[in-house]
Design a protein around this motif. Structure first.
Motif, short mmCIF file in Angstrom:
data_model
loop_
_atom_site.label_atom_id
_atom_site.label_comp_id
_atom_site.label_asym_id
_atom_site.label_seq_id
_atom_site.Cartn_x
_atom_site.Cartn_y
_atom_site.Cartn_z
N VAL A 200 37.68 32.39 13.78
CA VAL A 200 37.73 31.25 14.85
C VAL A 200 38.17 31.86 16.25
CG1 VAL A 200 37.73 29.52 13.08
CG2 VAL A 200 39.64 30.11 14.39
N VAL A 201 38.88 33.03 16.05
CA VAL A 201 39.40 33.55 17.07
C VAL A 201 38.45 34.41 17.81
CG1 VAL A 201 41.49 34.82 18.36
CG2 VAL A 201 41.65 33.41 16.33
N ILE A 202 37.68 34.06 19.13
CA ILE A 202 36.76 34.66 19.65
C ILE A 202 37.26 35.32 20.98
CG2 ILE A 202 34.52 34.48 20.84
CD1 ILE A 202 34.65 33.71 18.03
N ASP A 203 37.07 36.91 20.92
CA ASP A 203 37.31 37.44 22.24
C ASP A 203 36.59 36.97 23.49
OD1 ASP A 203 38.38 40.31 23.45
OD2 ASP A 203 36.43 39.93 24.04
N PRO A 204 37.12 36.55 24.56
CA PRO A 204 36.33 35.91 25.48
C PRO A 204 35.45 36.78 26.37
CG PRO A 204 38.69 36.04 26.18
CD PRO A 204 38.63 36.47 24.70
N GLU A 205 35.65 38.23 26.25
CA GLU A 205 34.75 38.98 27.13
C GLU A 205 33.53 39.58 26.24
OE1 GLU A 205 35.06 43.37 29.31
OE2 GLU A 205 36.75 42.55 28.36
N LEU A 206 33.65 39.79 24.68
CA LEU A 206 32.54 40.09 23.70
C LEU A 206 32.06 39.08 23.25
CD1 LEU A 206 34.61 43.38 22.68
CD2 LEU A 206 32.87 43.12 24.53
N GLY A 207 32.75 38.03 23.17
CA GLY A 207 31.82 36.68 22.56
C GLY A 207 31.78 36.69 21.03
N GLU A 208 32.71 37.57 20.39
CA GLU A 208 32.63 37.80 19.03
C GLU A 208 34.08 37.73 18.47
OE1 GLU A 208 29.93 37.82 16.97
OE2 GLU A 208 28.38 38.49 18.57
N ASN A 209 34.18 37.33 17.13
CA ASN A 209 35.52 37.03 16.53
C ASN A 209 36.31 38.41 16.28
OD1 ASN A 209 35.69 37.86 13.57
ND2 ASN A 209 33.60 36.98 13.84
N ILE A 210 37.44 38.27 16.39
CA ILE A 210 38.49 39.54 16.31
C ILE A 210 38.38 40.24 14.80
CG2 ILE A 210 40.07 38.35 18.03
CD1 ILE A 210 41.98 37.69 15.85
N VAL A 211 37.99 39.45 13.84
CA VAL A 211 37.93 40.23 12.57
C VAL A 211 36.57 41.16 12.74
CG1 VAL A 211 37.35 39.90 10.14
CG2 VAL A 211 38.98 38.55 11.33
N ASP A 212 35.47 40.62 13.05
CA ASP A 212 34.24 41.42 13.15
C ASP A 212 34.38 42.44 14.23
OD1 ASP A 212 33.57 39.81 11.07
OD2 ASP A 212 31.87 38.68 12.20
N LEU A 213 35.29 42.18 15.24
CA LEU A 213 35.50 43.16 16.13
C LEU A 213 36.15 44.41 15.73
CD1 LEU A 213 35.76 41.06 19.46
CD2 LEU A 213 33.80 42.59 18.81
N GLY A 214 36.93 44.29 14.71
CA GLY A 214 37.82 45.18 14.27
C GLY A 214 39.18 45.20 14.75
N PHE A 215 39.46 44.07 15.60
CA PHE A 215 40.85 44.04 16.15
C PHE A 215 41.93 43.77 15.16
CE2 PHE A 215 39.21 42.07 20.57
CZ PHE A 215 38.66 43.08 20.71
N VAL A 216 41.66 43.45 13.74
CA VAL A 216 42.69 42.92 12.92
C VAL A 216 43.01 44.33 11.91
CG1 VAL A 216 43.41 41.54 10.95
CG2 VAL A 216 42.17 40.56 13.05
N TYR A 217 44.06 44.78 12.19
CA TYR A 217 44.12 46.37 11.43
C TYR A 217 44.87 45.83 10.07
CZ TYR A 217 43.41 49.13 15.78
OH TYR A 217 42.94 49.93 16.67
N ASP A 218 45.60 44.97 9.80
CA ASP A 218 46.42 44.59 8.68
C ASP A 218 46.89 43.17 8.61
OD1 ASP A 218 47.23 45.56 6.27
OD2 ASP A 218 49.50 45.25 7.00
N ILE A 219 46.75 42.62 7.21
CA ILE A 219 47.09 41.50 7.04
C ILE A 219 48.27 41.64 6.04
CG2 ILE A 219 46.70 38.75 6.37
CD1 ILE A 219 43.93 39.40 7.57
N ALA A 220 49.35 41.44 5.94
CA ALA A 220 50.44 41.43 4.67
C ALA A 220 50.88 40.11 4.50
CB ALA A 220 51.24 42.39 5.15
N VAL A 221 50.99 39.62 3.42
CA VAL A 221 51.38 38.44 2.79
C VAL A 221 52.81 38.56 1.96
CG1 VAL A 221 51.17 36.27 2.05
CG2 VAL A 221 49.38 37.45 3.32
#
Length: 104
Positions: free
Chosen positions: A15-36
């Motif tokens: 749901v987090v959309i990059d305002p410049e590219l208009g796409e979400n941060i996951v599909d843009l490859g911005f998320v490198y890792d999620i650890a829980v």
């Protein structure tokens, strides 16, 4: 073994959309890792460049979105610029829609 909260958190981050590219941060490859661990989520992510004016917006958006997932106790979002983001990290369908496929 991957924690069962990783994928719900990844989905929430869409749901987090990059305002410049208009796409979400996951599909843009911005998320490198999620650890829980025990409901504590640590997200390692990036932006297009270290000087990206949307960095704080994206970081806060990721923290808020991940916090909405049931079972998440806390969220720590860490920004990194190593490795540097490149358009190669964008999922293929989005890369094509943004016109990057013509460059490759």
């Amino acid at each position: 073994m991957t924690d069962p909260l990783v994928e719900p958190v990844r989905d929430a981050l869409r749901v987090v959309i990059d305002p410049e590219l208009g796409e979400n941060i996951v599909d843009l490859g911005f998320v490198y890792d999620i650890a829980v661990a025990d409901g504590a989520v640590r997200i390692t992510m990036t932006a297009t460049t270290p000087g990206c004016p949307a960095t704080s917006f994206l970081k806060e958006g990721a923290q808020t979105a991940a916090s909405t997932v049931p079972g998440v106790v806390s969220v720590d979002v860490r920004m990194t610029f190593e490795p540097a983001w490149t358009p190669d990290l964008i999922v293929p369908a989005v890369r094509t829609s943004l016109g990057f496929a013509a460059v490759n």
